[in-house]
Write a protein that holds these residues in place. Structure first.
Motif, PDB file in Angstrom:
ATOM      1  N   ARG A 108       6.222  46.853 -12.905  1.00  0.00           N
ATOM      2  CA  ARG A 108       7.461  47.035 -13.671  1.00  0.00           C
ATOM      3  C   ARG A 108       7.189  47.837 -14.940  1.00  0.00           C
ATOM      4  NH1 ARG A 108      11.812  42.837 -13.068  1.00  0.00           N
ATOM      5  NH2 ARG A 108      11.330  41.687 -11.173  1.00  0.00           N
ATOM      6  N   ASN A 109       6.084  47.485 -15.615  1.00  0.00           N
ATOM      7  CA  ASN A 109       5.740  48.212 -16.846  1.00  0.00           C
ATOM      8  C   ASN A 109       5.548  49.694 -16.562  1.00  0.00           C
ATOM      9  OD1 ASN A 109       5.804  45.926 -18.337  1.00  0.00           O
ATOM     10  ND2 ASN A 109       3.592  45.549 -18.267  1.00  0.00           N
ATOM     11  N   LEU A 110       4.928  49.983 -15.422  1.00  0.00           N
ATOM     12  CA  LEU A 110       4.614  51.380 -15.104  1.00  0.00           C
ATOM     13  C   LEU A 110       5.866  52.210 -14.831  1.00  0.00           C
ATOM     14  CD1 LEU A 110       1.340  50.959 -13.014  1.00  0.00           C
ATOM     15  CD2 LEU A 110       1.567  51.857 -15.332  1.00  0.00           C
ATOM     16  N   SER A 111       6.992  51.555 -14.706  1.00  0.00           N
ATOM     17  CA  SER A 111       8.235  52.326 -14.556  1.00  0.00           C
ATOM     18  C   SER A 111       8.651  52.902 -15.904  1.00  0.00           C
ATOM     19  CB  SER A 111       9.357  51.434 -14.023  1.00  0.00           C
ATOM     20  OG  SER A 111       9.084  51.079 -12.694  1.00  0.00           O
ATOM     21  N   VAL A 132     -14.265  33.942 -14.568  1.00  0.00           N
ATOM     22  CA  VAL A 132     -14.035  35.376 -14.810  1.00  0.00           C
ATOM     23  C   VAL A 132     -12.686  35.567 -15.505  1.00  0.00           C
ATOM     24  CG1 VAL A 132     -13.617  37.623 -13.714  1.00  0.00           C
ATOM     25  CG2 VAL A 132     -15.403  36.122 -12.836  1.00  0.00           C
ATOM     26  N   ASP A 133     -12.733  36.166 -16.710  1.00  0.00           N
ATOM     27  CA  ASP A 133     -11.496  36.607 -17.365  1.00  0.00           C
ATOM     28  C   ASP A 133     -11.279  38.036 -16.900  1.00  0.00           C
ATOM     29  OD1 ASP A 133     -11.117  34.274 -18.797  1.00  0.00           O
ATOM     30  OD2 ASP A 133     -12.354  34.960 -20.478  1.00  0.00           O
ATOM     31  N   PHE A 134     -10.235  38.236 -16.152  1.00  0.00           N
ATOM     32  CA  PHE A 134     -10.035  39.565 -15.574  1.00  0.00           C
ATOM     33  C   PHE A 134      -9.187  40.429 -16.491  1.00  0.00           C
ATOM     34  CE2 PHE A 134      -7.792  42.525 -12.676  1.00  0.00           C
ATOM     35  CZ  PHE A 134      -8.900  43.192 -12.213  1.00  0.00           C
ATOM     36  N   GLU A 135      -9.668  41.647 -16.704  1.00  0.00           N
ATOM     37  CA  GLU A 135      -8.880  42.606 -17.476  1.00  0.00           C
ATOM     38  C   GLU A 135      -9.150  43.995 -16.923  1.00  0.00           C
ATOM     39  OE1 GLU A 135      -9.199  42.557 -21.772  1.00  0.00           O
ATOM     40  OE2 GLU A 135      -8.401  44.593 -21.838  1.00  0.00           O
ATOM     41  N   SER A 136      -8.081  44.713 -16.632  1.00  0.00           N
ATOM     42  CA  SER A 136      -8.270  46.062 -16.107  1.00  0.00           C
ATOM     43  C   SER A 136      -7.047  46.907 -16.433  1.00  0.00           C
ATOM     44  CB  SER A 136      -8.496  45.996 -14.601  1.00  0.00           C
ATOM     45  OG  SER A 136      -8.827  47.265 -14.127  1.00  0.00           O
ATOM     46  N   LYS A 137      -7.278  48.206 -16.484  1.00  0.00           N
ATOM     47  CA  LYS A 137      -6.164  49.121 -16.778  1.00  0.00           C
ATOM     48  C   LYS A 137      -5.735  49.785 -15.481  1.00  0.00           C
ATOM     49  CE  LYS A 137      -7.030  50.606 -21.558  1.00  0.00           C
ATOM     50  NZ  LYS A 137      -6.705  49.319 -22.064  1.00  0.00           N
ATOM     51  N   ILE A 138      -4.486  50.161 -15.434  1.00  0.00           N
ATOM     52  CA  ILE A 138      -4.026  50.965 -14.299  1.00  0.00           C
ATOM     53  C   ILE A 138      -2.996  51.964 -14.822  1.00  0.00           C
ATOM     54  CG2 ILE A 138      -2.318  49.191 -13.550  1.00  0.00           C
ATOM     55  CD1 ILE A 138      -2.939  50.287 -10.620  1.00  0.00           C
ATOM     56  N   SER A 139      -3.086  53.181 -14.293  1.00  0.00           N
ATOM     57  CA  SER A 139      -2.150  54.219 -14.742  1.00  0.00           C
ATOM     58  C   SER A 139      -1.012  54.351 -13.732  1.00  0.00           C
ATOM     59  CB  SER A 139      -2.867  55.559 -14.859  1.00  0.00           C
ATOM     60  OG  SER A 139      -3.247  55.974 -13.559  1.00  0.00           O
ATOM     61  N   ARG A 140       0.060  54.948 -14.210  1.00  0.00           N
ATOM     62  CA  ARG A 140       1.186  55.200 -13.305  1.00  0.00           C
ATOM     63  C   ARG A 140       0.728  56.110 -12.158  1.00  0.00           C
ATOM     64  NH1 ARG A 140       6.574  57.897 -15.621  1.00  0.00           N
ATOM     65  NH2 ARG A 140       6.846  55.882 -16.640  1.00  0.00           N
ATOM     66  N   ALA A 141      -0.114  57.101 -12.513  1.00  0.00           N
ATOM     67  CA  ALA A 141      -0.584  58.045 -11.494  1.00  0.00           C
ATOM     68  C   ALA A 141      -1.350  57.302 -10.398  1.00  0.00           C
ATOM     69  CB  ALA A 141      -1.458  59.101 -12.136  1.00  0.00           C
ATOM     70  N   LYS A 142      -2.185  56.317 -10.801  1.00  0.00           N
ATOM     71  CA  LYS A 142      -2.958  55.554  -9.798  1.00  0.00           C
ATOM     72  C   LYS A 142      -2.011  54.733  -8.920  1.00  0.00           C
ATOM     73  CE  LYS A 142      -6.463  54.388  -7.709  1.00  0.00           C
ATOM     74  NZ  LYS A 142      -7.347  55.401  -7.110  1.00  0.00           N
ATOM     75  N   PHE A 143      -1.042  54.105  -9.578  1.00  0.00           N
ATOM     76  CA  PHE A 143      -0.064  53.309  -8.828  1.00  0.00           C
ATOM     77  C   PHE A 143       0.663  54.187  -7.801  1.00  0.00           C
ATOM     78  CE2 PHE A 143       4.440  51.953  -8.541  1.00  0.00           C
ATOM     79  CZ  PHE A 143       4.250  50.757  -7.853  1.00  0.00           C
ATOM     80  N   GLU A 144       1.006  55.390  -8.227  1.00  0.00           N
ATOM     81  CA  GLU A 144       1.711  56.311  -7.321  1.00  0.00           C
ATOM     82  C   GLU A 144       0.810  56.731  -6.166  1.00  0.00           C
ATOM     83  OE1 GLU A 144       4.590  58.140 -10.804  1.00  0.00           O
ATOM     84  OE2 GLU A 144       3.020  59.415  -9.968  1.00  0.00           O
ATOM     85  N   ARG A 153      -0.265  46.630  -2.601  1.00  0.00           N
ATOM     86  CA  ARG A 153      -1.237  47.737  -2.704  1.00  0.00           C
ATOM     87  C   ARG A 153      -2.056  47.589  -3.985  1.00  0.00           C
ATOM     88  NH1 ARG A 153       0.057  52.413   0.649  1.00  0.00           N
ATOM     89  NH2 ARG A 153       0.358  51.424   2.663  1.00  0.00           N
ATOM     90  N   MET A 154      -1.365  47.184  -5.053  1.00  0.00           N
ATOM     91  CA  MET A 154      -2.072  47.023  -6.328  1.00  0.00           C
ATOM     92  C   MET A 154      -2.996  45.804  -6.263  1.00  0.00           C
ATOM     93  SD  MET A 154      -0.734  46.880 -10.241  1.00  0.00           S
ATOM     94  CE  MET A 154       0.720  47.827 -10.172  1.00  0.00           C
ATOM     95  N   VAL A 155      -2.536  44.753  -5.626  1.00  0.00           N
ATOM     96  CA  VAL A 155      -3.361  43.548  -5.464  1.00  0.00           C
ATOM     97  C   VAL A 155      -4.651  43.922  -4.729  1.00  0.00           C
ATOM     98  CG1 VAL A 155      -3.522  41.324  -4.261  1.00  0.00           C
ATOM     99  CG2 VAL A 155      -1.450  41.889  -5.540  1.00  0.00           C
ATOM    100  N   ASN A 156      -4.518  44.646  -3.632  1.00  0.00           N
ATOM    101  CA  ASN A 156      -5.708  45.031  -2.861  1.00  0.00           C
ATOM    102  C   ASN A 156      -6.658  45.899  -3.685  1.00  0.00           C
ATOM    103  OD1 ASN A 156      -5.000  43.615  -0.592  1.00  0.00           O
ATOM    104  ND2 ASN A 156      -3.820  45.310   0.285  1.00  0.00           N
TER     105      ASN A 156
END
Ligand code: AMP
Length: 618
Positions: free
Chosen positions: A277-280, A296-308, A241-244
């Protein structure tokens, strides 16, 4: 018996993402570390020009050798290439999978030593098992033969058989295939032997599969009450899901589609797993991949809330299975003493929270190691089976359950259940079946498993015929059928004609039989989805049976009258002719719909009942 002189038997948790091996020694379970000192080993194989790497070494080269690094073989084991679940997985794998010809077996295509080669999922699993064997031999300092290997509870028989085959091909004597939640329960139960009766829920959410089981533990006896789960629900799905999500971001922000660029995709997947794992433990994390694709150097943030949010439906699906498990066991959730977490994905805070909410805030047990519990239980079981266990475990008895219902086909297309779903085994059940036509001298018993009322919707396991039944009117002779399931899950079905003593039987191994079947889980889902259709068939079968009984009861009534008076009453001849026609009609219309049986019944009753009434008043 100490068992020290004998080579120890080991327990292996062959996981989708990680595998773990353990042994019972010196009155306790020891987890066997790998050559890197790690207690769990990635279930991964990488093929290079000059060598084949397994475990940590394979994972370490996965990004640089994506098309020749195989993981997730467990998701393919015992399945067909055309299976929709396999087709979905294919899209996210960096290695190639093709159909293996006539049997549609998925074959993994890799280049090894400059040659293109194809391997089945069993062969890949066998390479992982060989690695586990080598680790155990190095640790224990002797050759190892005996092993107990675990599989998810909802693995179908073909998947269990394929796993066993992988074990045998690695040089193991596979003592038994046991299911993961039961193994976890054994590990958990070790310290709880003397705590009276306890109802325990094992919630096992791993990398690729989800199993939930409800069991009771009383003085060393562990009984599985019910199981539920999904062979295709776990950490990998959360990663995907995160990959997509990031694939879309790449398209949007960088105008790059890397969905079929295997190396880049593999690197993104690895980064997502790490982020998950970090988001745990953290509320936010960053995914950083240098030179991901075309500069492309990829960099992005993701929150636990988004993951959930991305995974909420999957998390809720898990809770749905827990609910189902209680329904099947006819137990209330308030009767649970312990909720035990097993599998790496149970570290996800949202999963824990949903589960805790479901149990009205009850504390969850986290005192068994989620990554090691299954291997521990398997090691205990291996020690018990080889008599190497100490008194502490030797009296531990495990009763498993049969996930699908088992029964025989009766009439035309009707399933008669003998052993209901979620029955604890070892068990022995019996049922009687009567001859269905006059002068019937043999009966064919076809054995099925499944939850649907029509045998054509269930899975055929085998058949046997019982001959030599004395000629008699329909229903006058009966055969007793016995379903006997031993501790290994081996089913023996036998039939006996009591008065003549004629017998016949078949043995069906739930482990050793290769059957063309889909997953048991899918079967249960089908049953759920087709509820109304199944209810229609049940109604149809009931009307058919009742009409059959009515016709034969009328005939027997008339026969009895005739033998009593010895004179055929007026009209009897006509009715006898009509009964003969009705019996013929039944033969030709066994697959008719309910309304057809209903109107036939009305027609016959209006013809015959006035006559029967008149006869009985004479
Ligand atoms: P298992 O099959 O039990 O070895 O579980 C492996 C799965 O657990 C993998 O999908 C891992 O990504 C996942 N996992 C391990 N640790 C964590 C964690 N801290 N948070 C979320 N998932 C985890």
């Amino acid at each position: 018996m100490s068992g020290e002189s004998q080579a120890p038997a080991i327990g292996i948790d062959l996981g989708t993402t990680y595998s773990c091996v353990a042994v019972w020694r010196r009155d306790r379970v020891e987890i066997i570390p790998n050559d890197q000192g790690n207690r769990i080993t990635p279930s991964c194989v990488s093929f290079k020009e000059t060598e084949r790497l397994v475990g940590d070494a394979a994972i370490n080269v996965a990004a640089s050798n994506p098309v020749n690094t195989v993981f997730d073989a467990k998701r393919l084991i015992g399945k067909r290439f055309s299976d929709p679940l396999v087709q979905t997985d294919l899209m996210l794998w960096s290695f190639k999978v093709v159909s293996g010809g006539h049997d549609d077996k998925p074959m993994i295509v890799i280049t090894y030593m400059d040659e293109e080669k194809q391997f089945s999922a069993e062969e890949i699993s066998s390479m992982i098992l060989t690695k586990m064997k080598e680790m155990a031999e190095a640790y224990l300092g002797c050759p190892i033969k005996d092993a107990v290997i675990t599989v998810p509870a909802y693995f179908s028989d073909s998947q269990r058989r394929a796993t066993k085959e992988a074990g045998t091909n690695s040089g193991f004597n596979v003592l038994r295939i046991i299911v993961e939640p039961t193994a976890a329960a054994v590990a958990y139960g070790l310290d709880k032997m003397s705590s009276g009766e306890r109802n325990v829920l094992i919630f096992d959410l791993g990398g690729g599969t989800f199993d939930v089981s409800l069991l009771t533990m009383t003085d060393g006896v562990i009984k599985v009450k019910s199981i539920a789960g999904d062979t295709h629900l776990g950490g990998e799905d959360f990663d995907n899901r995160m990959v997509n999500y990031f694939l879309e971001e790449l398209k949007r922000k960088h105008k790059k589609d890397i969905s079929n660029k295997s190396r880049a995709l593999r690197r993104l997947k690895t980064a997502c797993e790490r982020a998950k794992r970090n988001l745990s433990f953290m509320a936010h994390t960053t995914v950083e991949i240098d030179a991901l694709y075309n500069g492309v150097d990829f960099e992005s943030k993701i929150s636990r809330a988004k993951f959930e949010e991305l995974n909420m439906d999957l998390f809720e699906k898990c809770i749905g299975h827990v609910e189902k498990c209680f329904k099947d066991a006819e137990m209330d959730k308030t009767s649970i003493h312990d909720v035990v977490l097993v599998g790496g994905s149970t570290r996800i805070p949202k999963v824990q929270q949903l589960l805790q909410d479901f149990f009205n805030g009850k504390e969850l047990c986290k005192n068994i190691h989620p990554d090691e519990a299954v291997a521990c239980g398997a090691a205990v079981q291996a020690a018990i089976l080889t008599g190497q266990g100490s008194d502490k475990i030797q009296n531990l008895i495990l009763y498993d359950v049969t996930p699908p219902s088992l029964g025989v086909g009766v009439a035309v297309d009707e399933m008669s259940v003998v052993v209901g779903r979620n029955t604890t085994f070892p068990t022995k059940k019996e049922a009687s079946y009567f001859t269905s036509c006059d002068d019937q001298t043999s009966m064919l018993f076809k054995v099925y498993e499944g939850e649907r009322p029509r045998v054509s919707d269930n899975i055929s396991l085998g058949e046997f015929r019982l001959s030599g039944i004395p000629r008699a009117p329909r229903g006058a002779q009966s055969i007793h059928v016995y379903f006997d399931i031993d501790a290994n899950g081996i089913l023996n079905v036998s039939g006996e004609h009591k008065t003549t003593g004629k017998k016949n039987s078949i043995t069906i191994s739930t482990v050793d039989t290769m059957r063309p079947k889909d997953e048991i889980h899918k079967m249960l889902e089908d049953a759920e989805r087709c509820k109304s259709e199944d209810a229609r068939h049940k109604h149809r079968f009931a009307l058919r049976r009742s009409l059959d009984n009515y016709i034969y009861a009328t005939r027997d009534n008339i026969l009895a009258k005739r033998s009593a008076s010895n004179v055929a009453a007026a009209g009897t001849k006509r009715i006898r002719g009509e009964i003969k026609n009705a019996i013929q009609w039944m033969k030709e219309n066994r697959l008719a719909e309910a309304d057809v049986f209903e109107s036939k019944r009305k027609e016959l009753e209006s013809n015959w009942n006035p006559f029967i009434k008149k006869e009985s008043s004479n």
